[in-house]
Design a protein around this motif. Structure first.
Motif, short mmCIF file in Angstrom:
data_model
loop_
_atom_site.label_atom_id
_atom_site.label_comp_id
_atom_site.label_asym_id
_atom_site.label_seq_id
_atom_site.Cartn_x
_atom_site.Cartn_y
_atom_site.Cartn_z
N PRO A 145 6.93 -1.50 -7.20
CA PRO A 145 8.39 -1.60 -7.31
C PRO A 145 8.87 -2.01 -8.70
O PRO A 145 10.06 -1.88 -9.01
N MET A 146 7.95 -2.49 -9.55
CA MET A 146 8.29 -2.88 -10.93
C MET A 146 7.40 -2.10 -11.90
O MET A 146 6.33 -2.58 -12.28
N PRO A 147 7.81 -0.91 -12.32
CA PRO A 147 6.99 -0.12 -13.24
C PRO A 147 6.79 -0.79 -14.60
O PRO A 147 5.85 -0.45 -15.32
N ASP A 204 -0.94 1.69 -7.01
CA ASP A 204 -0.65 1.74 -8.45
C ASP A 204 -0.48 0.33 -9.01
O ASP A 204 0.62 -0.15 -9.25
N MET A 205 -1.61 -0.28 -9.25
CA MET A 205 -1.65 -1.65 -9.77
C MET A 205 -1.24 -1.72 -11.24
O MET A 205 -0.77 -2.76 -11.71
N PHE A 206 -1.38 -0.59 -11.97
CA PHE A 206 -1.17 -0.62 -13.42
C PHE A 206 -0.25 0.51 -13.89
O PHE A 206 -0.69 1.45 -14.54
N PRO A 207 1.06 0.43 -13.55
CA PRO A 207 2.00 1.46 -14.03
C PRO A 207 1.98 1.59 -15.55
O PRO A 207 1.65 0.64 -16.27
N GLN A 208 2.28 2.77 -16.02
CA GLN A 208 2.32 3.16 -17.44
C GLN A 208 0.93 3.39 -18.03
O GLN A 208 0.81 3.80 -19.18
N ALA A 228 0.91 -9.16 -9.41
CA ALA A 228 1.11 -9.95 -8.19
C ALA A 228 1.44 -9.06 -6.99
O ALA A 228 0.97 -9.31 -5.87
N TRP A 229 2.27 -8.03 -7.20
CA TRP A 229 2.60 -7.10 -6.12
C TRP A 229 1.34 -6.40 -5.62
O TRP A 229 1.11 -6.29 -4.41
N GLY A 230 0.52 -5.93 -6.55
CA GLY A 230 -0.70 -5.23 -6.18
C GLY A 230 -1.65 -6.12 -5.39
O GLY A 230 -2.28 -5.67 -4.43
N GLU A 231 -1.75 -7.37 -5.80
CA GLU A 231 -2.60 -8.32 -5.08
C GLU A 231 -2.10 -8.50 -3.65
O GLU A 231 -2.89 -8.50 -2.69
N TYR A 238 8.21 7.53 -13.80
CA TYR A 238 7.28 6.78 -12.96
C TYR A 238 6.89 7.57 -11.71
O TYR A 238 5.75 7.50 -11.26
N GLU A 239 7.82 8.32 -11.15
CA GLU A 239 7.50 9.15 -9.99
C GLU A 239 6.38 10.14 -10.32
O GLU A 239 5.47 10.36 -9.50
N ALA A 240 6.42 10.71 -11.52
CA ALA A 240 5.39 11.66 -11.93
C ALA A 240 4.05 10.95 -12.13
O ALA A 240 2.99 11.51 -11.82
N GLN A 241 4.08 9.73 -12.66
CA GLN A 241 2.85 8.97 -12.83
C GLN A 241 2.14 8.75 -11.50
O GLN A 241 0.94 8.95 -11.37
N VAL A 242 2.92 8.31 -10.51
CA VAL A 242 2.34 8.02 -9.19
C VAL A 242 1.74 9.27 -8.58
O VAL A 242 0.61 9.26 -8.06
#
Length: 384
Positions: A129-131, A366-370, A217-220, A98-102
């Motif tokens: 905080p929740m990938p 990062d609203m959409f991890p993965q 919800a976090w992104g919002e 996930y760190e690399a994605q961000v």
């Protein structure tokens, strides 16, 4: 197999190559070079990965490839959590930490700012905080008595037992066979999950009644916080275009006699929801199609927009369009906040606005991890 429209020129005699992925592309693919004139795009590639690929199709500036095998993994590669990753068309980045994605997404946005906009504003990144387990809204396909998605690059149905990026309540819904459709059912179903664990479903025409809210919800909450900080010093009104029901702005908005809010959206369902949720005399909503709404308002009352100190834009993926950026009243509002889910359309719009607005702040949320998708939060001040 039902194929989506192909934009590539097929290669009749494809070659295989052993390459090392050098960097990541805008759409989450790995990029490698055979030489200066032959650039390879490799879906699910990772920086530093040595792999064998086969040519699939050619475009003007690159060759699309399929990865056949990995000889040596890159330092950021991980095992995907989803059993159908690479087959399903939903996620593109589960093979990366996930760190690399961000960081990859931050670099993509920084490249757009530096190279396409020729701007020196630094790009910061906010990681979720929740990938996994973050998505509270999603749309599934229903076929053959099962629920699922389409396979990557096709219209072929793929049944799925669970979705790792969805919240627990959606996965509980997926695991309950009583929710499965009849074998002859062929339509989409949208799921909307709430904090109390309930899940509401919409099928067919019902989906037009859902209204809009962010899938994460976090992104919002983060976007709401960023907007609140940007607007807190302003004393004039706020105009939000493509407002939905005002959920991004109004929870942090403090009305005053000389400080009002006007939300404009093309969906009457969103407008009615906004009026019900925020019944205040200094808060109003109007149904309007942009840019026609602004042009008509300016024609009816040339001084109408002078009472607004900030305009907030959160348009669909296609952006604001050529006409809106030409509306003179739009250019006179002192501050502009632009939220976008597509860095390419965002950059096109910023170029249109460049002569009238100066870019001051850019944040990758990062609203959409993965997945390759993310939100751009940007703040501008008027040059007028």
């Amino acid at each position: 197999m039902k194929k989506k429209k192909n934009r590539f020129k097929p290669i009749l005699e494809p070659r295989e190559h052993e390459v090392v992925v050098e960097k990541m592309g805008l759409f989450g693919e790995g990029i490698a070079r055979l030489n200066e004139s032959n650039i390879l795009f490799i879906p699910f590639g990772a920086v530093g990965e040595r792999c064998v690929v086969r040519e699939v199709a050619k475009r003007k500036h690159y060759i699309q490839c399929k990865k056949l095998s990995t000889i040596e993994t890159g330092p950021d590669q991980v095992t995907p959590k989803c059993s159908v990753f690479g087959i399903c068309g939903g996620c593109q980045l589960q093979h990366l930490s996930y760190e690399a994605q961000v960081e990859q997404k931050r670099q993509v946005l920084e490249h757009v700012v530096r190279k396409q906009l020729d701007c020196s504003v630094s790009v910061t990144a906010l990681a979720c905080p929740m990938p996994y387990g973050y998505r509270r809204r999603t749309r599934f396909r229903q076929r053959e008595g099962q629920v699922g998605y389409f396979k990557k690059g096709t219209l072929d149905f793929l049944s799925i037992p669970s979705c790792p990026v969805a919240v627990d309540s959606i996965n509980s819904w997926l695991s309950d066979e009583k929710n499965f459709p009849r074998p002859d059912t062929v339509h989409d179903i949208s799921l909307d999950a709430f904090d109390d664990g309930s899940v509401k479903t919409y099928t067919g025409a019902e989906q037009t009644q859902m209204g809009f809210r962010q899938a994460n919800a976090w992104g919002e909450a983060i976007l709401r916080e960023l907007i609140g900080k940007a607007c807190q010093k302003g004393q004039k009104g706020i105009l939000e275009l493509y407002s939905g029901s005002g959920q991004l702005v109004l929870p942090e908005f403090k009305p005053a006699p000389d400080r009002h809010y006007l939300g404009v959206d093309g969906d009457p369902v969103n407008i009615e929801n906004g009026k019900k949720c925020f019944p205040d005399s200094n808060i109003s909503f109007e149904v309007g199609t942009l840019p026609r709404w602004m042009i008509e308002k300016n024609s009816q009352d040339p001084g109408f927009f002078e009472s607004f100190g900030t305009v907030i834009l959160d348009p669909p993926r296609s952006g604001i369009g050529e006409e809106l950026s030409k509306v003179e009243a739009f250019k006179k509002i002192p501050e502009l906040i632009y939220i976008s889910c597509d860095p390419i359309s965002w950059s096109h719009d910023v170029r249109k606005l460049h002569s009238d607005f100066e870019l001051k702040e850019v944040i990758m949320v990062d609203m959409f991890p993965q997945t390759r998708h993310f939100e751009v939060f940007s703040r501008f001040v008027s040059k007028v």
